[in-house]
Structure formats: C-alpha cells, structure tokens
Design an enzyme around this catalytic site. Sequence first.
Site, PDB file in Angstrom:
ATOM      1  N   CYS A 118       0.817  -1.216   0.000  1.00 39.98           N
ATOM      2  CA  CYS A 118       0.000   0.000   0.000  1.00 39.98           C
ATOM      3  C   CYS A 118       0.854   1.272   0.000  1.00 39.98           C
ATOM      4  CB  CYS A 118      -0.995  -0.020   1.149  1.00 39.98           C
ATOM      5  SG  CYS A 118      -2.374   1.124   0.897  1.00 39.98           S
ATOM      6  N   HIS A 226      -3.689  -5.249   0.707  1.00 38.54           N
ATOM      7  CA  HIS A 226      -3.161  -5.540   2.052  1.00 38.54           C
ATOM      8  C   HIS A 226      -3.110  -7.050   2.290  1.00 38.54           C
ATOM      9  CE1 HIS A 226      -2.917  -1.521   3.991  1.00 38.54           C
ATOM     10  NE2 HIS A 226      -3.726  -1.211   2.993  1.00 38.54           N
ATOM     11  N   GLU A 228      -1.242  -8.547   4.298  1.00 42.52           N
ATOM     12  CA  GLU A 228      -0.916  -8.831   5.703  1.00 42.52           C
ATOM     13  C   GLU A 228      -2.160  -9.096   6.544  1.00 42.52           C
ATOM     14  OE1 GLU A 228      -2.342  -4.723   6.102  1.00 42.52           O
ATOM     15  OE2 GLU A 228      -1.225  -5.815   4.571  1.00 42.52           O
TER      16      GLU A 228
END
Length: 268
Positions: A118, A226, A228
């Site tokens: 990002c 994202h 993660e």
Amino acid sequence: MSAVDTSRKPRVLVPVCNRQLGDHPFHIVGKKYIDAVRLAGCLPVIVPNLGGATEVLDDWLALADGVFLTGSPSNVHPSHFEEDVYNPALPLDPGRDALTLPLIRRAVDMGLPLFAICRGFQETNVALGGSLHQAVQEQPGLADHRAPEGQPPQVAYGEQHAITVLPGGRLEALLGPGAVQVNSLHGQGVNQLAPGLRIEAVAPDGLVEAFSISPARGFSLCVQWHPEWQAAGNPTSMALLQAFGRACRDYRDQVRQPRHDFKTDPET
C-alpha cells in the site's frame, strides 16, 4: 573466516510511521505487519525515524537481509513528485518519507529483498522516479478504491475486486495465471510508473495493483492491496510472504559476508 550463521532468522527492516499521541510523538507500526514478517520466517527489526542520511542508512542496512514497507493512513508528500498537496485534510508523514525514500533506493542498489504494501508500494514508485494520483476516485475512468466508510475491519479488509495477474512475471510465478480477489483501502495510486518497474497485476479499471523492479538484483514485489490482513489463513498472502522469506534467507546465506561478533586477536 567463519561461515554465515544459517541458524539465525533473516533480519528484515520495518520502517515506522510517526504519530502524535497526546503531547508526545511516537513511532508506530501495526502489529499485523510485524506478524506478517514473522509468518515469512524472518525477524522484524523496527527502524525509527532517524532520517535518511547516508551514515544512518549504512548502520541499518548493515543489519538487513530484507526490507518490508508497510501501509499507513498517511500519504507520501506530493512534493516528492513535484505536485502541491491536493487535499490538506489527508494525513502526511514527512518523517517517514525522509527515511524510506532513500532507503528504498539503497536497498534496490544493494540487491536486498524488498516487499512493499500500500503506502510502501506508492513510496517505492515515488522513490524510483514515478508519480501518484492523489485522488484516484476523481480520475476519469478509474473506480473508487477506498475502503467502505464506517465499517469494521472485517468488512473494510474484505475482498473488494479482482486483479488480473499479467503473464510472464514474478507474481504469475507465485500465484499462477488469471485473476485473484483482493481487498482495497487506498485513495491514491500509481499515475506515472517509475522507470524500470514491471507491472505485475492490474485492477478492472486498469489501475496498477502490483509491480516488480526489473533492474533489481534481488527479490522485489510491491502490492497495492493488504496481504498482511489475516495472512495466516489466506493462501495468496502466504505465497507472497513465503517467497519473500525465501529471498531473505538466500540473501543471508549467499550474499551477506560472514559477520565477526567477537575479536579473537590475542593482542587486543
């Protein structure tokens, strides 16, 4: 000369964001990013904002087997791509810019494995000479890629659209051909792609969602979504993190010179 210690986990630099909490400035990094580095099999090394002076970067890079750039509520200051601030209400973090932009250039030159998410994706493009749309949703032909407002994280980080993985690249080698569903929480995005970057995936509206760095000697992958978020249960996220972890181990084993932690000269 001693052998490289392959028993230790690769050390991955994770630059922080800067936040004012009450009367005090803090360095901040989200736990989900630290968890992602650990899922990659690496040891996160949190890098505070000490600026991008050469001697400071040298000290940090002497420790590193990889670099992991996180997302953030803040945006890269547009002065770094020769624009004025479009919306003053949006947060900026010039301290992070001062650290990460030169760090990215040095890491690429060194061949350090680089994984960026990002804001990290956006600052990598800027660091290497590209520019950003400051408001993607206002660009003709582009969709609104921001997270739905007022929703809990489980909704905000839910799958929002597909990306098309382009053939012949690093991402296809990791995920295979076709489309992948991803989340979407960004208001800015790539305008002019920096020289030497290879587009790895695009959104349905054509916005760049992933790129690699073609001249880089080491692993590089930068993604706009994202991965993660709840990575341990997401096969796509784990494929990306595990590839990054392998690259960091390879750097530790093959590139890094053996380290001498103790002096053995009898005259000292």
